[in-house]
Design a protein around this motif. Structure first.
Motif, PDB file in Angstrom:
ATOM      1  N   THR A   1      22.384 -15.665  29.003  1.00 26.15           N
ATOM      2  CA  THR A   1      23.363 -14.654  28.627  1.00 26.15           C
ATOM      3  C   THR A   1      23.263 -13.459  29.568  1.00 26.15           C
ATOM      4  OG1 THR A   1      21.782 -13.759  27.022  1.00 26.15           O
ATOM      5  CG2 THR A   1      23.464 -15.261  26.176  1.00 26.15           C
TER       6      THR A   1
ATOM      7  N   CYS B   1      28.714 -11.170  21.842  1.00 25.99           N
ATOM      8  CA  CYS B   1      28.635 -12.598  21.522  1.00 25.99           C
ATOM      9  C   CYS B   1      29.017 -12.843  20.066  1.00 25.99           C
ATOM     10  CB  CYS B   1      27.218 -13.119  21.770  1.00 25.99           C
ATOM     11  SG  CYS B   1      26.646 -12.932  23.482  1.00 25.99           S
TER      12      CYS B   1
ATOM     13  N   ALA C   1      24.022  -9.388  23.458  1.00 29.16           N
ATOM     14  CA  ALA C   1      22.876  -9.964  24.156  1.00 29.16           C
ATOM     15  C   ALA C   1      22.038  -8.832  24.763  1.00 29.16           C
ATOM     16  CB  ALA C   1      23.345 -10.915  25.242  1.00 29.16           C
TER      17      ALA C   1
ATOM     18  N   CYS D   1      30.352 -15.813  24.316  1.00 28.75           N
ATOM     19  CA  CYS D   1      30.087 -14.455  24.767  1.00 28.75           C
ATOM     20  C   CYS D   1      31.203 -14.002  25.698  1.00 28.75           C
ATOM     21  CB  CYS D   1      28.742 -14.362  25.483  1.00 28.75           C
ATOM     22  SG  CYS D   1      27.317 -14.649  24.397  1.00 28.75           S
TER      23      CYS D   1
ATOM     24  N   SER E   1      29.375 -13.953  30.622  1.00 33.00           N
ATOM     25  CA  SER E   1      28.153 -14.727  30.822  1.00 33.00           C
ATOM     26  C   SER E   1      28.292 -15.536  32.077  1.00 33.00           C
ATOM     27  CB  SER E   1      27.902 -15.655  29.629  1.00 33.00           C
ATOM     28  OG  SER E   1      28.987 -16.553  29.494  1.00 33.00           O
TER      29      SER E   1
END
Length: 402
Positions: free
Chosen positions: A283, A289, A349, A385, A388
């Motif tokens: 991530t 996310c 994240a 997410c 990423s």
């Protein structure tokens, strides 16, 4: 006619060459091809090659369904009429033909007969230098039959013949014949697709629907297949996922015998907070996310529902990732007809690697009075997410092991 039948039996039970590792039982994997009576002393096997297609070492017994021990305990044979019993420091082994770089899952059935701490150790020879034999605990029984099906996986490091070894090394008992019953040994080649590109709203998790997993033996599928705890570097029979626990397992189930939210496979969390499903993904720190998952019951008599007078007794699955967590309750009547709850966890994240965790927040047993452990079912797990990066190809093996 008698001679012809004997000849046919010998042809069926013979093991002239290593079996190709396809999907299904190994050669004489259910041990129904019996040793010659000249190579047995009662139930004890006296020759290493007495059991067709297998080599044995130590105190190995060939038993029949209904065999009674001196203490009056009737030995349970999981499949068919025959099985083997592995005494202390005993093993059975069989050669397989594998393909280098391929992942394989081994399924087998086992029943405890003596000590509470019995374990079976599985390994493949030759193997990678850092891959030690895996000891699978079998002291907890998760079915009403007295035995369970288990799974284990390995990575083939070379083409050609390897030897699968199933060993019982419990030295905590006085009786050298004491040990677990082994039956119905099967194998499956695991296939795990790469996750789609992690940008644009695609699921970042591998095998989020649990459609890929260990082989289910037809005669044992009604009990599911246990995926036991594993070290983080072990190859998982449930690709993409680790089982984090000291000694407990999760149960891999199919739609032929259980209620599942989607597709044909799902996971039943049968050990409460003592076993968790875990997966790690790459991530970008700071990215937003969203994790989603389905929660329900397997339709196996596992009834649990929270009420005002009995809060906390219903099924509840907790999901955690990064610094966020959520808990989703499900009211189960035990018949699989209670529908499914969709859980959502939104978080940011904080690291380059994010660990996703799912576990049952409570302990449950079936309503039939058997005391059999059961729990909520999870399925359709996804993680998306906003920003990423997909893992480079060099990380593929590491992610599959996870």
């Amino acid at each position: 006619m008698v001679i012809s039948r004997v000849a046919l039996l010998l042809l069926v039970c013979a093991a002239a060459r290593p079996a190709s590792a396809g999907d299904g039982l190994l050669q004489n994997g259910n041990f129904e091809c019996a040793p010659d009576v000249s190579q047995m002393n009662g139930t004890r096997v006296t020759s290493p090659y007495a059991i067709p297609s297998w080599e044995s070492t130590g105190c190995v017994e060939y038993i029949q369904s209904g065999t009674t021990q001196d203490n009056g305990m009737v030995l349970a044979v999981p499949e068919g009429a025959h099985a083997v019993r592995l005494g202390v420091d005993s093993s059975v082994r069989q050669q397989l033909t594998v393909t280098a770089g391929a992942y394989y899952s081994v399924t087998f059935s086992a029943a405890r007969t003596c000590a509470q701490s019995e374990k079976l150790s599985l390994s493949v020879i030759p193997c990678s230098p850092d891959h030690a034999p895996s000891a699978l605990p079998i002291q907890t029984v998760y079915s009403t039959s007295g035995w369970d099906s288990y799974s284990w996986a390995f990575l083939a490091t070379q083409d050609g013949a390897v030897t699968l070894v199933i060993h019982h090394a419990d030295d905590g008992v006085d009786d050298p014949a004491c040990g677990p019953i082994l039956d119905a040994v099967a194998i499956k080649t695991l296939t795990v697709p790469n996750p789609p590109c992690q940008e644009g709203g695609s699921n970042m998790l591998r095998n989020g629907g649990f459609e890929e997993g260990p082989y289910m033996i037809p005669g044992s599928a009604a009990c599911g297949v246990l995926v036991p705890p594993m070290d983080e570097d072990d190859v998982s029979p449930l690709p993409g996922w680790m089982i984090m626990s000291y000694s407990k397992a999760v149960k891999y189930i199919g739609s032929d015998h259980f209620a599942v939210p989607s597709g044909t496979r799902a996971v039943e969390l049968v050990a409460g907070v003592e076993a968790a499903l875990v997966q790690e993904v790459d991530t970008v720190p700071g990215s937003a996310c969203r994790m989603e998952f389905s929660v329900g019951d397997a339709g196996n008599g596992c009834a649990a529902c929270e009420t005002e007078s009995a809060p906390g007794l219903g099924m509840r699955v907790t999901a955690a990732a990064a610094e966020g967590s959520t808990s989703v309750a499900h009211c189960s009547k035990g018949d699989g007809g209670s529908g499914w709850e969709r859980g959502v966890l939104e978080f940011k994240a904080v690291e380059k690697r994010t660990r996703v965790v799912l576990f049952s927040a409570g302990y449950h047993t079936r309503s039939d009075g058997s005391g059999t452990l059961c729990g909520p079912v999870v399925d359709d797990v996804s993680l998306v997410c906003a920003a990423s990066s997909a893992p480079p190809p060099a990380q593929r093996r590491r992610l599959l092991r996870r």
